[in-house]
Design an enzyme around this catalytic site. Structure first.
Site, PDB file in Angstrom:
ATOM      1  N   SER A 104       6.159  11.856   2.100  1.00 22.70           N
ATOM      2  CA  SER A 104       4.948  11.287   2.701  1.00 22.70           C
ATOM      3  C   SER A 104       4.593   9.904   2.167  1.00 22.70           C
ATOM      4  O   SER A 104       3.793   9.197   2.774  1.00 22.70           O
ATOM      5  CB  SER A 104       3.757  12.225   2.486  1.00 22.70           C
ATOM      6  OG  SER A 104       3.425  12.310   1.112  1.00 22.70           O
ATOM      7  N   LYS A 174      -1.352  10.106  -2.743  1.00 22.59           N
ATOM      8  CA  LYS A 174      -1.547   9.281  -1.551  1.00 22.59           C
ATOM      9  C   LYS A 174      -2.094   7.918  -1.987  1.00 22.59           C
ATOM     10  O   LYS A 174      -2.418   7.690  -3.143  1.00 22.59           O
ATOM     11  CB  LYS A 174      -2.542   9.929  -0.575  1.00 22.59           C
ATOM     12  CG  LYS A 174      -2.215  11.352  -0.139  1.00 22.59           C
ATOM     13  CD  LYS A 174      -1.004  11.448   0.744  1.00 22.59           C
ATOM     14  CE  LYS A 174      -0.730  12.895   1.170  1.00 22.59           C
ATOM     15  NZ  LYS A 174       0.555  13.025   1.894  1.00 22.59           N
TER      16      LYS A 174
END
Length: 320
Positions: A104, A174
């Site tokens: 990701s 993230k």
């Protein structure tokens, strides 16, 4: 009185040394030197006794036995214990290693990379800033359905002291896009905007991806980030289940600042991928702050304080 005290002490010393082996005399001399309670004359007597044995001779002319060094195997458990305590303290308060489990964050981070996370600055009140790559605890079951591994006892122990990344903790990684007070918006394929300012994300968004995902599941959005929360997105935009796709949870896709473990500062492993993780330049562009006027608020109290101090200083200088 002083002469009597010296004579009594000297005589007492003589009785102590008479007929006693050299080994028992040595500890007595050591303890006397470190003690601060003896009189000056008595200390002088002890120094004379030590001087007489400086050439390796005891009071009776016998050779002084050297002190045997401690065995390495006796010291090894102590050294291991100190190392473990230091490792645990470093992991708890300074730096911790984390493993990247998915794609990701490509190409900034690859699956299997090990990153070091700064856990120190949050202890001093530092909060996540736009553009930083952060590790945070799962806010509300974001990892549901994700495969988990079953570590062995050695892996569990090494991860507990911080020498290996933890495989049991429910943590994600993230990039911070918005902080408290920001308005983050994505339309069509992009660009992504923060407070009306378009971000140039070519330096970190996965090649071939668009900044915004065209779908009806969260890829198109406009959100206002509450104070005490952050909005996060993966660099591999079309392969990241981030804030966009968790807007139905209890935090509406936001991550509480209190759940942030720290900022990822460097890729530590593998060796051929050693690199730091700086904030991209696009997050430094002018006017990105949600409320530019608010920047002057911290200065206002200082200005008021200065305005109040000047008359007082002037009055004190005028006072005779």
């Amino acid at each position: 009185m002083g002469d009597v005290a010296v004579g009594a002490r000297s005589g007492h010393d003589g009785e102590e040394h008479r007929g006693r082996p050299a080994e028992s005399a040595v500890p007595a001399a050591d303890s006397a030197v470190t003690s601060g309670s003896d009189s000056g004359a008595a200390e002088g007597d002890r120094v004379t006794d030590e001087h007489s044995t400086a050439e390796g001779q005891g009071p009776g002319g016998t050779a002084r036995t050297p002190k045997k060094p401690r065995s390495f195997w006796k010291e090894l458990p102590i050294l291991i214990g100190i190392a473990l305590v230091l490792a645990l303290l470093i992991k708890t308060f300074l730096v911790q290693a984390f493993s990247i489990p998915s794609d990701s964050m490509q190409n900034t981070l690859q699956q299997g990379d090990r990153v070091l996370v700064d856990k120190l600055t949050p202890w001093f009140g530092s909060e996540p800033e736009r553009g930083e790559v952060v590790v945070f605890h799962d806010p509300d079951n974001w990892l549901a359905g994700e495969p988990t591994t079953d570590p062995n006892a050695l892996q569990t122990f090494l991860s507990w002291i911080g020498l290996m990344p933890s495989v049991e903790e429910k943590d994600l990684i993230k990039r911070v896009i918005g902080v408290g007070g920001d308005t983050v918006e994505c339309k069509n394929t992009g660009p992504l905007t923060v407070n009306g300012k378009a971000l140039n994300e070519t330096s970190y968004v996965y090649p071939g991806n668009t900044p915004c995902s065209v779908d009806d599941q969260g890829g198109q959005f406009k959100v206002k980030v509450p104070e005490g929360y952050i909005w996060v997105m993966g660099d591999h935009r079309q392969n990241s289940r981030d804030s966009r796709y968790n807007q139905s949870d209890k935090n509406h896709g936001m991550v509480p600042v209190k759940d942030v473990v720290g900022r990822a500062i460097v890729v530590a492993w593998p060796v051929n991928r050693w690199d730091n993780l700086p904030v991209p330049d696009t997050f430094d562009q002018p006017g990105l702050n949600a409320q530019p006027a608010a920047a002057g608020l911290p200065v206002a109290p200082q200005g008021l304080a200065l305005a109040g101090v000047v008359p007082v200083v002037w009055w004190r200088r005028r006072k005779p």
